[in-house]
Design a protein around this motif. Structure first.
Motif, PDB file in Angstrom:
ATOM      1  N   LEU A   1      -3.367   5.126   0.611  1.00  0.00           N
ATOM      2  CA  LEU A   1      -3.150   5.521  -0.794  1.00  0.00           C
ATOM      3  C   LEU A   1      -1.721   4.879  -1.368  1.00  0.00           C
ATOM      4  O   LEU A   1      -1.662   4.456  -2.538  1.00  0.00           O
ATOM      5  CB  LEU A   1      -3.300   6.880  -1.321  1.00  0.00           C
ATOM      6  CG  LEU A   1      -4.741   7.564  -1.016  1.00  0.00           C
ATOM      7  CD1 LEU A   1      -4.532   9.091  -1.079  1.00  0.00           C
ATOM      8  CD2 LEU A   1      -5.649   7.102  -2.258  1.00  0.00           C
ATOM      9  N   VAL A   2      -0.683   5.019  -0.605  1.00  0.00           N
ATOM     10  CA  VAL A   2       0.435   4.418  -0.970  1.00  0.00           C
ATOM     11  C   VAL A   2       0.181   2.968  -1.290  1.00  0.00           C
ATOM     12  O   VAL A   2       0.858   2.358  -1.865  1.00  0.00           O
ATOM     13  CB  VAL A   2       1.549   4.790  -0.062  1.00  0.00           C
ATOM     14  CG1 VAL A   2       2.880   4.191  -0.140  1.00  0.00           C
ATOM     15  CG2 VAL A   2       1.798   6.421  -0.135  1.00  0.00           C
ATOM     16  N   ARG A   3      -0.365   2.287  -0.338  1.00  0.00           N
ATOM     17  CA  ARG A   3      -0.495   0.833  -0.335  1.00  0.00           C
ATOM     18  C   ARG A   3      -1.142   0.519  -1.620  1.00  0.00           C
ATOM     19  O   ARG A   3      -0.885  -0.651  -2.116  1.00  0.00           O
ATOM     20  CB  ARG A   3      -1.293   0.310   0.887  1.00  0.00           C
ATOM     21  CG  ARG A   3      -0.491   0.194   2.233  1.00  0.00           C
ATOM     22  CD  ARG A   3      -0.933  -0.533   3.122  1.00  0.00           C
ATOM     23  NE  ARG A   3      -2.425  -0.240   3.544  1.00  0.00           N
ATOM     24  CZ  ARG A   3      -2.606   0.815   4.701  1.00  0.00           C
ATOM     25  NH1 ARG A   3      -1.618   1.325   5.260  1.00  0.00           N
ATOM     26  NH2 ARG A   3      -3.707   1.094   4.949  1.00  0.00           N
ATOM     27  N   LEU A   4      -2.122   1.291  -1.841  1.00  0.00           N
ATOM     28  CA  LEU A   4      -2.905   0.839  -3.133  1.00  0.00           C
ATOM     29  C   LEU A   4      -2.275   1.042  -4.481  1.00  0.00           C
ATOM     30  O   LEU A   4      -2.240   0.351  -5.198  1.00  0.00           O
ATOM     31  CB  LEU A   4      -4.276   1.631  -3.065  1.00  0.00           C
ATOM     32  CG  LEU A   4      -5.243   1.418  -2.263  1.00  0.00           C
ATOM     33  CD1 LEU A   4      -6.669   2.260  -2.434  1.00  0.00           C
ATOM     34  CD2 LEU A   4      -5.914  -0.003  -2.741  1.00  0.00           C
TER      35      LEU A   4
ATOM     36  N   ARG B   1      -1.140  -1.536  -6.996  1.00  0.00           N
ATOM     37  CA  ARG B   1      -1.701  -1.292  -8.788  1.00  0.00           C
ATOM     38  C   ARG B   1      -0.177  -1.123  -9.265  1.00  0.00           C
ATOM     39  O   ARG B   1      -0.213  -1.755 -10.643  1.00  0.00           O
ATOM     40  CB  ARG B   1      -2.433  -0.121  -9.123  1.00  0.00           C
ATOM     41  CG  ARG B   1      -3.753   0.067  -7.732  1.00  0.00           C
ATOM     42  CD  ARG B   1      -4.653  -1.154  -8.481  1.00  0.00           C
ATOM     43  NE  ARG B   1      -6.011  -1.032  -7.849  1.00  0.00           N
ATOM     44  CZ  ARG B   1      -6.350  -1.347  -6.773  1.00  0.00           C
ATOM     45  NH1 ARG B   1      -5.552  -2.076  -5.839  1.00  0.00           N
ATOM     46  NH2 ARG B   1      -7.630  -1.328  -6.104  1.00  0.00           N
ATOM     47  N   ALA B   2       0.701  -0.615  -8.884  1.00  0.00           N
ATOM     48  CA  ALA B   2       1.987  -0.373  -9.857  1.00  0.00           C
ATOM     49  C   ALA B   2       2.690  -1.909 -10.000  1.00  0.00           C
ATOM     50  O   ALA B   2       3.162  -2.316 -11.172  1.00  0.00           O
ATOM     51  CB  ALA B   2       2.978   0.428  -8.965  1.00  0.00           C
ATOM     52  N   ARG B   3       2.687  -2.878  -9.013  1.00  0.00           N
ATOM     53  CA  ARG B   3       3.016  -3.975  -9.431  1.00  0.00           C
ATOM     54  C   ARG B   3       2.280  -4.797 -10.252  1.00  0.00           C
ATOM     55  O   ARG B   3       2.887  -5.831 -11.135  1.00  0.00           O
ATOM     56  CB  ARG B   3       3.051  -4.797  -8.117  1.00  0.00           C
ATOM     57  CG  ARG B   3       4.362  -4.275  -7.150  1.00  0.00           C
ATOM     58  CD  ARG B   3       4.370  -5.399  -6.024  1.00  0.00           C
ATOM     59  NE  ARG B   3       3.398  -5.376  -4.859  1.00  0.00           N
ATOM     60  CZ  ARG B   3       3.104  -4.942  -3.976  1.00  0.00           C
ATOM     61  NH1 ARG B   3       3.958  -3.894  -3.529  1.00  0.00           N
ATOM     62  NH2 ARG B   3       2.049  -4.967  -3.238  1.00  0.00           N
ATOM     63  N   ARG B   4       1.012  -4.561 -10.363  1.00  0.00           N
ATOM     64  CA  ARG B   4       0.020  -5.320 -11.451  1.00  0.00           C
ATOM     65  C   ARG B   4       0.234  -4.578 -12.678  1.00  0.00           C
ATOM     66  O   ARG B   4      -0.505  -4.856 -13.652  1.00  0.00           O
ATOM     67  CB  ARG B   4      -1.241  -5.324 -10.727  1.00  0.00           C
ATOM     68  CG  ARG B   4      -1.381  -5.950  -9.568  1.00  0.00           C
ATOM     69  CD  ARG B   4      -3.151  -5.901  -9.244  1.00  0.00           C
ATOM     70  NE  ARG B   4      -3.125  -6.927  -7.900  1.00  0.00           N
ATOM     71  CZ  ARG B   4      -4.438  -6.814  -7.199  1.00  0.00           C
ATOM     72  NH1 ARG B   4      -5.357  -6.322  -7.596  1.00  0.00           N
ATOM     73  NH2 ARG B   4      -4.526  -7.433  -6.113  1.00  0.00           N
TER      74      ARG B   4
ATOM     75  N   ASP C   1      -5.651   3.119 -12.852  1.00  0.00           N
ATOM     76  CA  ASP C   1      -5.964   3.182 -11.428  1.00  0.00           C
ATOM     77  C   ASP C   1      -4.801   4.311 -10.812  1.00  0.00           C
ATOM     78  O   ASP C   1      -5.063   4.974 -10.062  1.00  0.00           O
ATOM     79  CB  ASP C   1      -6.107   2.025 -10.733  1.00  0.00           C
ATOM     80  CG  ASP C   1      -7.319   1.334 -10.929  1.00  0.00           C
ATOM     81  OD1 ASP C   1      -8.158   1.791 -11.494  1.00  0.00           O
ATOM     82  OD2 ASP C   1      -7.276  -0.025 -10.723  1.00  0.00           O
ATOM     83  N   LEU C   2      -3.502   3.955 -11.325  1.00  0.00           N
ATOM     84  CA  LEU C   2      -2.347   4.824 -10.642  1.00  0.00           C
ATOM     85  C   LEU C   2      -2.671   6.447 -11.108  1.00  0.00           C
ATOM     86  O   LEU C   2      -2.416   7.084 -10.032  1.00  0.00           O
ATOM     87  CB  LEU C   2      -1.194   4.213 -11.448  1.00  0.00           C
ATOM     88  CG  LEU C   2      -0.730   2.845 -10.968  1.00  0.00           C
ATOM     89  CD1 LEU C   2       0.599   2.375 -11.795  1.00  0.00           C
ATOM     90  CD2 LEU C   2      -0.276   2.868  -9.599  1.00  0.00           C
ATOM     91  N   ARG C   3      -3.146   6.654 -12.073  1.00  0.00           N
ATOM     92  CA  ARG C   3      -3.217   8.327 -12.327  1.00  0.00           C
ATOM     93  C   ARG C   3      -4.336   8.750 -11.294  1.00  0.00           C
ATOM     94  O   ARG C   3      -4.113   9.755 -10.837  1.00  0.00           O
ATOM     95  CB  ARG C   3      -3.761   8.136 -13.831  1.00  0.00           C
ATOM     96  CG  ARG C   3      -3.953   9.746 -14.257  1.00  0.00           C
ATOM     97  CD  ARG C   3      -4.202   9.754 -15.454  1.00  0.00           C
ATOM     98  NE  ARG C   3      -3.291   9.632 -16.446  1.00  0.00           N
ATOM     99  CZ  ARG C   3      -3.099   8.436 -17.332  1.00  0.00           C
ATOM    100  NH1 ARG C   3      -4.133   7.734 -17.321  1.00  0.00           N
ATOM    101  NH2 ARG C   3      -2.147   8.378 -17.978  1.00  0.00           N
TER     102      ARG C   3
ATOM    103  N   ASP D   1       8.726   2.489  -8.560  1.00  0.00           N
ATOM    104  CA  ASP D   1       9.728   3.574  -8.089  1.00  0.00           C
ATOM    105  C   ASP D   1       9.267   4.817  -7.700  1.00  0.00           C
ATOM    106  O   ASP D   1       9.352   5.392  -6.641  1.00  0.00           O
ATOM    107  CB  ASP D   1      10.908   3.900  -9.115  1.00  0.00           C
ATOM    108  CG  ASP D   1      11.814   2.647  -9.178  1.00  0.00           C
ATOM    109  OD1 ASP D   1      11.726   1.779  -8.294  1.00  0.00           O
ATOM    110  OD2 ASP D   1      12.567   2.636 -10.136  1.00  0.00           O
ATOM    111  N   SER D   2       8.120   5.287  -8.530  1.00  0.00           N
ATOM    112  CA  SER D   2       7.146   6.575  -8.282  1.00  0.00           C
ATOM    113  C   SER D   2       6.594   6.092  -7.055  1.00  0.00           C
ATOM    114  O   SER D   2       6.464   7.444  -6.263  1.00  0.00           O
ATOM    115  CB  SER D   2       6.457   6.685  -9.518  1.00  0.00           C
ATOM    116  OG  SER D   2       5.582   7.916  -9.191  1.00  0.00           O
TER     117      SER D   2
END
Length: 235
Positions: A107-110, A114-117, A122-124, A168-169
């Protein structure tokens, strides 16, 4: 075929959280039974459960109604979550399995990807799954149940803004998993407390008459699935 009351309870709860039933509105057994395609018995049981959880109240001459929580009650929920989530992380550091770690790391990898994109929706969802898995890793059924109920109620009462810097989150999520993986309960507790405190600042109280309230499609009960077929909300 008898539909389990807990399935009906999940359907009604999700509809309350999504705003299908407005705060203060009546919840009649007959109409609910017709909506979900069940008898009144599981509906009655579900309403009792939802009343114990604080989603429903029973009023004289009106019967079951959707609760109308106060601002203080909503604020208390955030404070309670800020106490319980760090405890759950500390327990997870002591009791997690390799399967839990595998899911959390995935989940952290995903999330970081997604955060970089900049893929906010999706992040929620990923954030909700992360915190659910972290709670599961605590190995404490009572704590898991409390955190699950808190997530439902907070999603009902609050809208959550996306963090200004989602990268950062998700770095914070990764640090929590590292602490859990090392079995460092105190660090897992401290990191989760910091993360929960920052996240609380992004919560904005929902107003009952606020436009744009979320809605959900009517749930369906399938006699072949022993349950209510609905799209569950994640928080």
């Amino acid at each position: 075929m008898r539909i389990p009351a807990h399935s009906v309870c999940t359907a009604i709860r999700d509809d309350i959280v999504c705003g299908v039933y407005e705060r203060g509105s009546r919840l009649t057994e007959e109409l609910l039974a017709r909506r979900y395609g069940v008898s009144r018995v599981p509906v009655r049981e579900a309403l009792r459960t939802l009343e114990s959880e604080g989603f429903v109240v029973t009023r004289r001459h009106a019967g079951a109604c959707v609760a109308e929580p106060t601002e203080q009650e909503a604020a208390d929920l955030l404070e309670v979550r800020m106490l319980l989530e760090p405890l759950g992380a500390a327990r997870a550091a002591q009791r997690r399995t390799e399967a839990h770690l595998k899911v959390l790391r995935g989940l952290v990898r995903l999330g970081q990807e997604r955060a970089r994109r900049g893929e906010g929706e999706d992040l929620r969802s990923l954030g909700g799954w992360f915190h659910e898995t972290l709670a599961q890793a605590s190995g404490s059924p009572g704590l898991i149940a409390l955190l699950t109920q808190l997530r439902h109620k907070i999603a009902w009462m609050y809208a959550v803004e996306q963090p200004a810097r989602p990268v950062d989150s998700w770095a914070e999520h990764g640090a929590i998993v590292d602490a859990v993986a090392r079995g460092d309960a105190e660090r897992a507790r401290a990191l989760t407390a910091q993360h929960a405190e920052r996240a609380a600042g992004a919560h904005r109280l929902r107003r009952p008459d606020r436009p744009g309230r979320r809605t959900a499609p009517p749930p369906r009960v399938s006699s072949s699935q022993h349950g209510v077929n609905i799209a569950g909300a994640r928080h």
